[in-house]
Design an enzyme around this catalytic site. Structure first.
Site, mmCIF file in Angstrom:
data_model
loop_
_atom_site.group_PDB
_atom_site.id
_atom_site.type_symbol
_atom_site.label_atom_id
_atom_site.label_comp_id
_atom_site.label_asym_id
_atom_site.label_seq_id
_atom_site.Cartn_x
_atom_site.Cartn_y
_atom_site.Cartn_z
ATOM 1 C CE LYS A 53 -3.365 -9.497 -6.038
ATOM 2 N NZ LYS A 53 -2.289 -9.461 -7.023
ATOM 3 C CD GLN A 97 -2.020 -7.811 -10.463
ATOM 4 O OE1 GLN A 97 -2.130 -7.700 -9.247
ATOM 5 N NE2 GLN A 97 -2.094 -8.985 -11.074
ATOM 6 C CG ASP A 120 3.139 -10.333 -5.528
ATOM 7 O OD1 ASP A 120 2.188 -10.969 -5.038
ATOM 8 O OD2 ASP A 120 3.011 -9.530 -6.470
#
Ligand code: NAP
Length: 294
Positions: A53, A97, A120
C-alpha cells in the site's frame, strides 16, 4: 472463447489515471493526498500488504505514513493513536491493518475510525450508506471487483449472480453491490456459505459467479454454466518447489478446467488481487477531495 480479465493491466491503467490527477493537484498547489496505515505487531503477511500500500502511494504521488505499534499495545493506546489520526488535518484517510492481536476488540477499533477517513470502508456508517446506495467508501476488494466489471463493460442487469462466501470484507458487500439499482448491479443475488446445501446446483445457475471462500480449486467445470462470468477472489498460498519464493497462489476456481466454459474469468494471481490496492487509492483520492464527507 473466454476472455481473461487482466486485473494487473486495469490496475495499472487506473493508477496512472490517479497519478495524472495528483500531478494536476500538485501543479495547482493543492494538498497532496495522504494515506496513513497503522500496523500492529510484525505479522509477515500484514507487513507485505502494508508495504504494498505504501509503495502504491509513492507510485501515484500520494504522501503515506506508517504508524507501527507493538503487538502488546493496549486497546486504549491504539484508540488514542486512532483519535490522533482522526484529528490530524494532513491525513485524508487511514487504515488499521487486520488482523489485530487477540486482546484487541476489532469492532471497537473499526468504529473508532472517523467514517470520513475510513478509506477501507469498514465502519458501520459506510456499510449502512452502502446498503442504502448513499455515497460512501466501498470496501477495497468489492470495489475492485466493481471496477473490473465496469472496465470490461460486463452486463450485469437482470443476471443471476451467485456469491460464495459472506464475510464482512468480501462476500457480504459484493452481494449488496451487485443487488443495488445501479451499474454494476441490478443482479438477482444468491449468497452461499458453509451451511448452504447443494452448492453445485446453485452455482450452475449463475450468470456471474463470485467466489470468496479461500478453498483452493473448489469450483470445477461441472459447477459452472456455459458462458458464465467467473470472478475468483480466493487466494491460498501453497508450498511449491517450482517457484523461487517456495510457494504459489491458488484461487477458489480450478482455472484450466473452468476457463473454457466462461465468457470472462479472472486468474489468480493477476485478477482481483491487484485491484484491491487500486480501490484503496481511489478512496483516498476521494477522501482528499472531500467528495463523500464534505
Ligand atoms: P473468510 O472471512 O474466511 O470468509 C470465508 C467465507 O467462505 C465464509 O462466509 C464461509 O462461510 C465461506 N465458506 C468457507 N468454506 C466454504 C465452503 N466449503 N462452501 C461454501 N462457503 C464456504 O474469508 P475472506 O476474508 O472473505 O476471504 C475469502 C478469500 O478471499 C480468501 O482466500 C482470502 O485470502 C481472499 N481475499 C482476497 C483478497 C484480494 O485482494 N484478492 C482480499 C480479501 C480476501 P461461513 O460464513 O458459514 O463460515
Amino acid at each position: 472463447m473466454h476472455q481473461v480479465i487482466d486485473g494487473k493491466k486495469i490496475s495499472e491503467q487506473i493508477q496512472s489515471e490517479i497519478a495524472a490527477e495528483v500531478a494536476v493537484i500538485k501543479s495547482s498547489g493543492g494538498k497532496v493526498p495522504h494515506l496513513a496505515a497503522v500496523l500492529v505487531g510484525n505479522d509477515g503477511a500484514s507487513e507485505t500488504y502494508v508495504n504494498g500500500k505504501v509503495k502504491a502511494c509513492e507510485k501515484v504521488g500520494f504522501k503515506s505514513s506508517l504508524h507501527r505499534m507493538e503487538n502488546s499495545v493496549s486497546e486504549n493506546d491504539l484508540l488514542k493513536k486512532i483519535s490522533d489520526l482522526n484529528n490530524d488535518a494532513d491525513i485524508d484517510g487511514f487504515i488499521v491493518q487486520l488482523p489485530l492481536p487477540k486482546h484487541i476488540n476489532v469492532p471497537k477499533i473499526t468504529e473508532a475510525v472517523s467514517p470520513a477517513k475510513d478509506v477501507d470502508g469498514f465502519h458501520p456508517v459506510n456499510t449502512g450508506r452502502m446498503l442504502q446506495n448513499i455515497p460512501c467508501y466501498l470496501p477495497a476488494t468489492p470495489y475492485g471487483i466493481m471496477l473490473l466489471l465496469e472496465r470490461y463493460k460486463i452486463e450485469t442487469s437482470g443476471m443471476h449472480c451467485v456469491v460464495l462466501g459472506r464475510s464482512n470484507i468480501v462476500g457480504l458487500p459484493v452481494s449488496v453491490l451487485l443487488e443495488r439499482n445501479t451499474y454494476p448491479g441490478n443482479c438477482t443475488v444468491t449468497v452461499c456459505h458453509s451451511k448452504t446445501k447443494n452448492i453445485p446446483e446453485i452455482t450452475q445457475t449463475a450468470d456471474i459467479l463470485i467466489t470468496a471462500i479461500g478453498k483452493p480449486e473448489f469450483v470445477t467445470a461441472d459447477m459452472v454454466k456455459n458462458g458464465a462470468v467467473v470472478i475468483d477472489v480466493g487466494i491460498t498460498r501453497i508450498k511449491s518447489s517450482e517457484t523461487k519464493s517456495g510457494y504459489r497462489l491458488i484461487g477458489d476456481v480450478k482455472f484450466d478446467d473452468v476457463a473454457p466454459k466462461c465468457s470472462y474469468i479472472t486468474p489468480v494471481p493477476g485478477g482481483v488481487g491487484p485491484m484491491t490496492i487500486t480501490a484503496l487509492l481511489k478512496n483516498t483520492l476521494a477522501a482528499s477531495r472531500k467528495e463523500i464527507y464534505k
